[in-house]
Design an enzyme around this catalytic site. Structure first.
Site, PDB file in Angstrom:
ATOM      1  N   GLY A  14       5.029  83.276   7.051  1.00  0.00           N
ATOM      2  CA  GLY A  14       5.864  82.370   7.683  1.00  0.00           C
ATOM      3  C   GLY A  14       7.228  83.106   7.880  1.00  0.00           C
ATOM      4  N   TYR A 194      12.630  67.524  -2.470  1.00  0.00           N
ATOM      5  CA  TYR A 194      12.976  68.606  -1.552  1.00  0.00           C
ATOM      6  C   TYR A 194      14.237  68.447  -1.054  1.00  0.00           C
ATOM      7  CZ  TYR A 194      12.280  72.062   2.141  1.00  0.00           C
ATOM      8  OH  TYR A 194      12.372  72.966   2.897  1.00  0.00           O
TER       9      TYR A 194
END
Length: 333
Positions: A14, A194
């Site tokens: 990523g 989150y």
């Protein structure tokens, strides 16, 4: 020579890997120290980097940011291996069990808020958190507190050097004050762990600048935008993402934070690598952006934080740190 310590997600294909490769394109003399949750992934990442930059100086460490004993061990190891650290990229993160609220998405479509919701995930994204082995909420521990303890333990390598040292935190456009509460800063009672952890990241960076700029340590936060990574692919089935990709490329003409690729997502981190920290605004988040035609650039945006709240939160982190160090005193020097 500069030494860069990178905290990378355990799944390494990523933004973390793209960042490593782009930093070496900027300056092949740097020493990269990459971190993953297990040794094999660290070595795999190292091999991928050396495949394109065979002369690069790349070392590895193993650390689980969601495990405080692991964080303390790696901090001790790094203090032994390095005399100073120029950059610490704090980009490990998790989003467990994400769920999309399609009813809220449909409502956003009817009310004209759908573009805002698609670029921030506000109101449409929830997670189911849990306690980790340290008795902390897993998302808070991994996305913020593990990094905080690491930074505190690495202060001897970061402060008082001839040249400034840099902390660069990966935040998110999903970081929202409405998801955060000082009375529940680990977000045990909500379903947006989150978002809460990323807002807590913004608060922490603001206070760290106030506390440590005079000692030569500067902190910045970035948002990589919407990147198609392993974390993103957990939100919806992969086949559905493939069907949506043409729409997402189209949305990018209207939503510049749809960076989509890890290379584009690392734009703000690489841009900060080239800036003098004394000239940066501590109350700004640097967003990686990509135009509809694929041109990457950085857009600074003011962080929506209350500095008094940031200070109160920092004191709570220090209290939790004290409890942690008492519990793991055997891992301290």
């Amino acid at each position: 020579r500069q030494r860069c310590y990178l905290t990378a997600p355990s799944r390494f294909r990523g933004v973390g890997l793209a960042l490593c490769q782009r930093l070496l394109e900027e300056d092949g003399r740097i020493h990269l120290c990459i971190a993953c949750r297990n040794a094999q992934k660290s070595e795999d990442t190292r091999d991928l980097i050396l495949a394109t930059h065979p002369a690069a100086q790349v070392s590895t460490v193993e650390v689980d940011l969601g495990n405080l004993a692991s964080v303390l061990r790696v901090a001790r190891e790094l203090r032994c291996r390095f005399q100073r650290l120029d950059f610490v990229y704090l980009n490990a993160g998790i989003m467990p069990n994400p769920h999309v609220n399609f009813k809220a998405l449909w409502h956003g479509l009817l009310t004209g808020r759908v573009l805002h919701m698609l670029t921030t995930a506000e109101g449409i994204m929830t997670q189911t958190d849990r306690l980790n082995g340290d008795g902390l909420q897993e998302v808070f521990a991994t996305n913020l507190f593990g990094h905080f303890i690491l930074v505190r333990q690495l202060e001897p390598l970061l402060c008082g050097n001839e040249k400034p040292s840099r902390l660069i935190w990966t935040s998110s456009s999903n970081a929202r004050e409405s998801a955060f509460s000082l009375s529940d800063y680990q977000h045990a009672k909500g379903q947006e762990s989150y978002s809460s952890s990323k807002y807590a990241t913004d608060l922490t960076s603001v206070v760290l600048n106030r506390k440590f700029n005079e000692q030569g340590l500067y902190s910045s936060v970035v948002c990589p935008g919407l990147v198609m990574s392993n974390m993103t692919y957990r939100i919806l089935p992969v086949f559905l993402w493939k069907l949506l990709m043409p729409i997402m490329w189209l949305i990018r003409f209207f939503a510049k934070t749809y960076t989509l690729t890890p290379y584009n997502g690392a734009e703000a981190q690489v841009w900060l690598f080239k800036q003098k920290p004394e000239h940066l605004d501590a109350l700004v988040k640097y967003h990686s952006c990509t135009s509809g035609l694929g041109k990457s650039y950085v857009e600074p945006r003011k962080i929506d934080v209350d500095e008094e709240t940031a200070e109160k939160f920092y004191q709570k982190l220090l209290e939790l740190e004290k409890q942690t160090l008492e519990r793991y005193s055997d891992l301290l020097d």
